[in-house]
Design a protein around this motif. Structure first.
Motif, PDB file in Angstrom:
ATOM      1  N   ARG A  20      22.703  28.386   5.374  1.00 37.20           N
ATOM      2  CA  ARG A  20      22.337  29.514   5.230  1.00 37.20           C
ATOM      3  C   ARG A  20      23.036  30.656   4.251  1.00 37.20           C
ATOM      4  O   ARG A  20      22.570  31.463   3.658  1.00 37.20           O
ATOM      5  N   VAL A  21      24.338  30.341   3.876  1.00 30.66           N
ATOM      6  CA  VAL A  21      25.170  31.286   3.268  1.00 30.66           C
ATOM      7  C   VAL A  21      24.494  30.962   1.800  1.00 30.66           C
ATOM      8  O   VAL A  21      24.664  31.779   0.952  1.00 30.66           O
ATOM      9  N   ARG A  77      20.400  31.977   1.969  1.00 33.43           N
ATOM     10  CA  ARG A  77      19.941  33.301   2.471  1.00 33.43           C
ATOM     11  C   ARG A  77      18.710  33.217   2.899  1.00 33.43           C
ATOM     12  O   ARG A  77      17.982  33.962   3.083  1.00 33.43           O
ATOM     13  N   ILE A 123      15.228  37.379   2.268  1.00 33.67           N
ATOM     14  CA  ILE A 123      16.396  37.567   2.935  1.00 33.67           C
ATOM     15  C   ILE A 123      16.185  38.221   4.464  1.00 33.67           C
ATOM     16  O   ILE A 123      15.452  39.152   4.791  1.00 33.67           O
ATOM     17  N   ASP A 140      18.869  36.225  12.033  1.00 27.67           N
ATOM     18  CA  ASP A 140      18.571  34.894  12.115  1.00 27.67           C
ATOM     19  C   ASP A 140      18.386  34.387  13.551  1.00 27.67           C
ATOM     20  O   ASP A 140      17.783  33.253  13.491  1.00 27.67           O
ATOM     21  N   ARG A 179      29.341  39.911   8.889  1.00 24.61           N
ATOM     22  CA  ARG A 179      28.115  39.240   8.477  1.00 24.61           C
ATOM     23  C   ARG A 179      27.645  40.068   7.242  1.00 24.61           C
ATOM     24  O   ARG A 179      27.387  39.354   6.244  1.00 24.61           O
ATOM     25  N   ALA A 180      27.257  41.264   7.366  1.00 24.53           N
ATOM     26  CA  ALA A 180      26.757  41.949   6.452  1.00 24.53           C
ATOM     27  C   ALA A 180      27.542  42.127   5.207  1.00 24.53           C
ATOM     28  O   ALA A 180      27.273  41.996   4.043  1.00 24.53           O
ATOM     29  N   GLN A 224      27.658  38.879   3.402  1.00 23.71           N
ATOM     30  CA  GLN A 224      26.600  38.665   2.678  1.00 23.71           C
ATOM     31  C   GLN A 224      26.475  39.321   1.304  1.00 23.71           C
ATOM     32  O   GLN A 224      25.870  39.017   0.243  1.00 23.71           O
ATOM     33  N   GLU A 225      27.263  40.382   1.181  1.00 24.60           N
ATOM     34  CA  GLU A 225      27.573  41.088  -0.140  1.00 24.60           C
ATOM     35  C   GLU A 225      28.220  40.498  -1.133  1.00 24.60           C
ATOM     36  O   GLU A 225      28.285  40.945  -2.277  1.00 24.60           O
ATOM     37  N   VAL A 264      28.378  34.228  -4.119  1.00 21.46           N
ATOM     38  CA  VAL A 264      28.256  32.983  -3.329  1.00 21.46           C
ATOM     39  C   VAL A 264      29.359  32.168  -3.220  1.00 21.46           C
ATOM     40  O   VAL A 264      29.762  31.385  -2.457  1.00 21.46           O
ATOM     41  N   ARG A 315      31.341  33.619  -0.675  1.00 24.49           N
ATOM     42  CA  ARG A 315      30.681  33.456   0.568  1.00 24.49           C
ATOM     43  C   ARG A 315      30.868  31.910   1.251  1.00 24.49           C
ATOM     44  O   ARG A 315      31.457  31.712   2.250  1.00 24.49           O
TER      45      ARG A 315
END
Length: 188
Positions: free
Chosen positions: A27-28, A31, A88, A92, A119-120, A123-124, A127, A130
């Motif tokens: 998921r990371v 996305r 996106i 989830d 988590r938000a 996500q910013e 990669v 993350r």
């Protein structure tokens, strides 16, 4: 974990034991819920094919994460030939853990808010940050295991993790300054 190379039994054990972690990592990277599921499935297909060649003293978790990452990079190379749509999903539906029954409503609200903010913020991150945060903080892999998964030196893992944590702190502090939300526990 001991291996007797019985094929099916090994695969079943590995599937149950590491499925959630692999899905989170997928998921990371992707996305996307459906892409993450496909990535995990492809990882297990490849792992099943190579299971007989795995040494008895191998680190199964690290091996599976490496396969997943390699499958993802192979897909990225193929996708670069044409335009792609990215979906996106904000929520989830993945379990956030077990709720303590002794918590009051406000503590539950703050805990849920903190989780959503973290988590938000994750996500910013780019990669590379993350994935390293997920592998270390959520999957609890050692620096050496992360270096193996990412195919880089341990020093790179340590410095990248330090930069990722610093960026995450900055993002979270910006989130707190710009919101009317209750303060995170331990935040100043």
């Amino acid at each position: 974990m001991s291996w007797n190379h019985d094929g099916i039994d090994q695969a079943d054990t590995a599937g149950i034991e590491h499925l959630d972690g692999l899905y989170s990592y997928a998921r990371v990277l992707t996305r996307n819920h459906a892409e993450a599921e496909d990535l995990v499935q492809e990882t297990y297909v490849r792992a099943m094919q190579a299971m007989g060649r795995l040494r008895a003293d191998s680190n199964m978790k690290s091996w599976l994460f490496t396969i997943l990452r390699n499958v993802w990079f192979n897909k990225l190379r193929k996708w670069r030939n044409g335009p792609q749509m990215v979906e996106i999903e904000v929520e989830d539906g993945v379990s956030n853990g077990i709720v303590e029954p002794s918590k009051n409503a406000y503590d539950l609200y703050v805990s849920k808010l903190e989780t959503a903010q973290v988590r938000a913020a994750i996500q910013e991150l780019p990669v590379e940050f993350r994935e390293i945060i997920l592998l270390r903080e959520y999957e609890d892999l050692s620096y050496l295991e992360i270096a193996s998964v990412l195919d880089c030196p341990v020093g790179t893992v340590m410095s990248r993790l330090g930069r990722a944590r610093a960026k995450l702190r900055t993002l979270l502090s910006e989130t707190l300054k710009g919101s009317d939300s209750p303060p995170l526990r331990g935040a100043k």
